[in-house]
Design an enzyme around this catalytic site. Structure first.
Site, mmCIF file in Angstrom:
data_model
loop_
_atom_site.group_PDB
_atom_site.id
_atom_site.type_symbol
_atom_site.label_atom_id
_atom_site.label_comp_id
_atom_site.label_asym_id
_atom_site.label_seq_id
_atom_site.Cartn_x
_atom_site.Cartn_y
_atom_site.Cartn_z
ATOM 1 N N SER A 102 35.023 46.571 29.704
ATOM 2 C CA SER A 102 34.690 47.486 30.799
ATOM 3 C C SER A 102 35.517 48.757 30.829
ATOM 4 C CB SER A 102 34.803 46.770 32.146
ATOM 5 O OG SER A 102 33.707 45.905 32.324
ATOM 6 N N SER A 202 29.588 45.330 39.545
ATOM 7 C CA SER A 202 28.334 44.934 38.906
ATOM 8 C C SER A 202 28.158 45.674 37.592
ATOM 9 C CB SER A 202 27.135 45.216 39.819
ATOM 10 O OG SER A 202 25.918 44.942 39.133
#
Length: 393
Positions: A102, A202
């Site tokens: 991420s 998310s």
């Protein structure tokens, strides 16, 4: 009292024999020799504290290997612990590449915000304007979700990874995953909250941001990251690999612990399309530190977009973490903030941070999932220790 550290696995728990010691790499070539005895002693104490954390990561926390690279106005230093390969026991190389998970998100957010600065995207416009008809189903509606909400995780769109488990991915790690198919996994479930009313991480938000970049520019998110970020900053060890399952250049093997009493599984080769714009990139400590420095110090965005990126909202985390647009802030133990992100991809876990006055640190381990619950805390401790101590040098 005996402290028991639980291990996070795909199913159940497992202990791991520790391998390797701690090695300090020589200072990078851009380190200027320093004659000040007090400064040298401070640097030695700083490295000792970091070595202690790396030792924990590669012993009680269970990671085969770990690397931390720190950078400040004096130069860069790399410290390593453990091994890159549990079979050969080869050490972690100081110039290692790895999957950054991420930590891809700040790259993607930077491109979107550059498009905002070019007036090709409006932050508070509905996503429907750029991706008509894409966000539909079970109460999810792109007509009431804004671009800002995607970048800040306030859209309420479910995380597709809550419904696609690592165990399912490991059944065929080389399989291609179409982005729209991954988005549709999420959209088969109702929103987690009304858009803009709460915060919840998310990965689906950033798959959609990648699709938005493609729709607006006519190029993939990877091509735009390469043109707008990688090339201008000279990030020679950073890649958007698409479907390519290999890691170019020197790299540690990546491992998962698939279940209780199961041996480590090598998952170095994986099709990163399963993470896409939410976490598919490859980089190095050197490049991530350079990128975070440029981003935090306003070298990639216009002032208005820089302010938007660094305008945060609380996440509810007790450690004080707050999330901006693809970038999060965390308090430092001795005061002030640092900016950065974490990243988990099968086989690797990464945390990076930077301060506005030019200090950066990136830490990586080659195990995910499968370490103890303390692994994340120790990785964050390594970054905070590096950033706090480098300020005193």
């Amino acid at each position: 009292m005996k402290v028991v550290k639980r291990r996070r696995v795909l199913s159940g728990g497992l202990t791991l024999a520790a391998v390797g010691g701690v090695a300090a790499a020589a200072p990078r070539s851009d380190d200027a020799p320093r004659q000040n005895t007090a400064a040298t002693a401070t640097a030695a104490d700083h490295n000792l504290r970091l070595r202690e954390i790396l030792h924990r990561l590669t012993t009680v926390d269970g990671a085969p290997g770990a690397l931390v690279e720190t950078r400040n106005r004096h130069g860069s230093t790399v410290l390593t612990s453990g091994v890159a390969n549990v079979k050969s026991h080869a050490p972690i190389r100081r110039d290692s590449r790895f999957r950054i998970g991420s930590m891809t998100k700040p790259f993607v957010a930077t491109v979107v915000l550059q498009l905002v600065g070019e007036r090709r995207v409006a932050l508070d416009a509905p996503v429907e304007r750029y991706l008509p008809g894409v966000i539909r189903g079970h109460g999810n509606d792109g007509r009431i979700i804004t671009v800002r909400q995607l970048l800040q995780h306030t859209s309420g769109i479910p995380d597709y990874l809550a419904h696609l488990t690592p165990r399912e991915i490991l059944k065929d790690p080389l399989a291609h995953h179409d982005t729209r198919d991954l988005v549709n996994i999420a959209l088969a479930h109702p929103p987690t909250f009304e858009p803009g009313t709460d915060w919840r991480y998310s990965n689906t938000d950033y798959l959609l941001a990648g699709l938005l970049i493609e729709r607006v520019t006519g190029h993939t998110y990877g091509e735009e990251i390469h043109r707008r970020v990688i090339t201008p900053l000279g990030l020679h060890e950073t890649y958007v690999p698409g479907d390519t399952p290999t890691i170019p250049g020197p790299h540690p093997r990546g491992y998962v612990r698939p279940g209780e009493n199961a041996p480590l599984r090598d998952i170095t080769a994986i099709n990163p399309s399963v993470a896409g714009a939410g976490g598919g990139m490859i980089s190095s400590g050197t490049d991530l530190n350079r990128f975070l420095d440029a981003l935090v110090r306003g070298k990639l965005l216009r002032p208005a977009q820089q302010r938007q990126m660094m305008t945060t909202r609380p996440t509810g985390n007790p450690d004080g973490r707050a999330y901006g647009l693809g970038l999060e802030s965390r308090p430092l133990p001795r005061g002030g903030l640092y900016w950065g992100h974490g990243g988990d991809m099968l086989g690797y876990s990464t945390v990076g941070g930077a301060t506005a006055d030019g200090r950066q640190a990136t830490v990586v381990v080659n195990l995910n999932p499968g370490g103890t619950d303390a692994q994340d805390a120790d990785m964050k401790a390594a970054v905070q220790t590096a950033l706090c101590e480098s300020r005193r040098r």
